[in-house]
Motif scaffolding. Sequence first.
Motif: not given
Length: 75
Positions: A62-74
């Motif tokens: 849904k949000h491909p251009k937005a930066d991935l939040p820190d909680e989802l990088k793991e």
Amino acid sequence: MARGQQKVQAQQKAAAKAAGKNKKNTGPHARQVAEKSMQFKCKVCMMMIQSAVTYKEHFESKHPKADLPDELKEV
């Protein structure tokens, strides 16, 4: 008009129906229960999501251009 045993049975049935009706109204609503089970809230669209994996899939689609939040990088 009911007499004797029929009257007693009708009163018991009416009392049970009233008790069941009140019981349904006092419990939590389905929406409140669902909101408690939701653990993540999308930073962009404020959608409530249950799991981290689903949240990551949602964010990527849904949000491909937005930066991935820190909680989802793991995840």
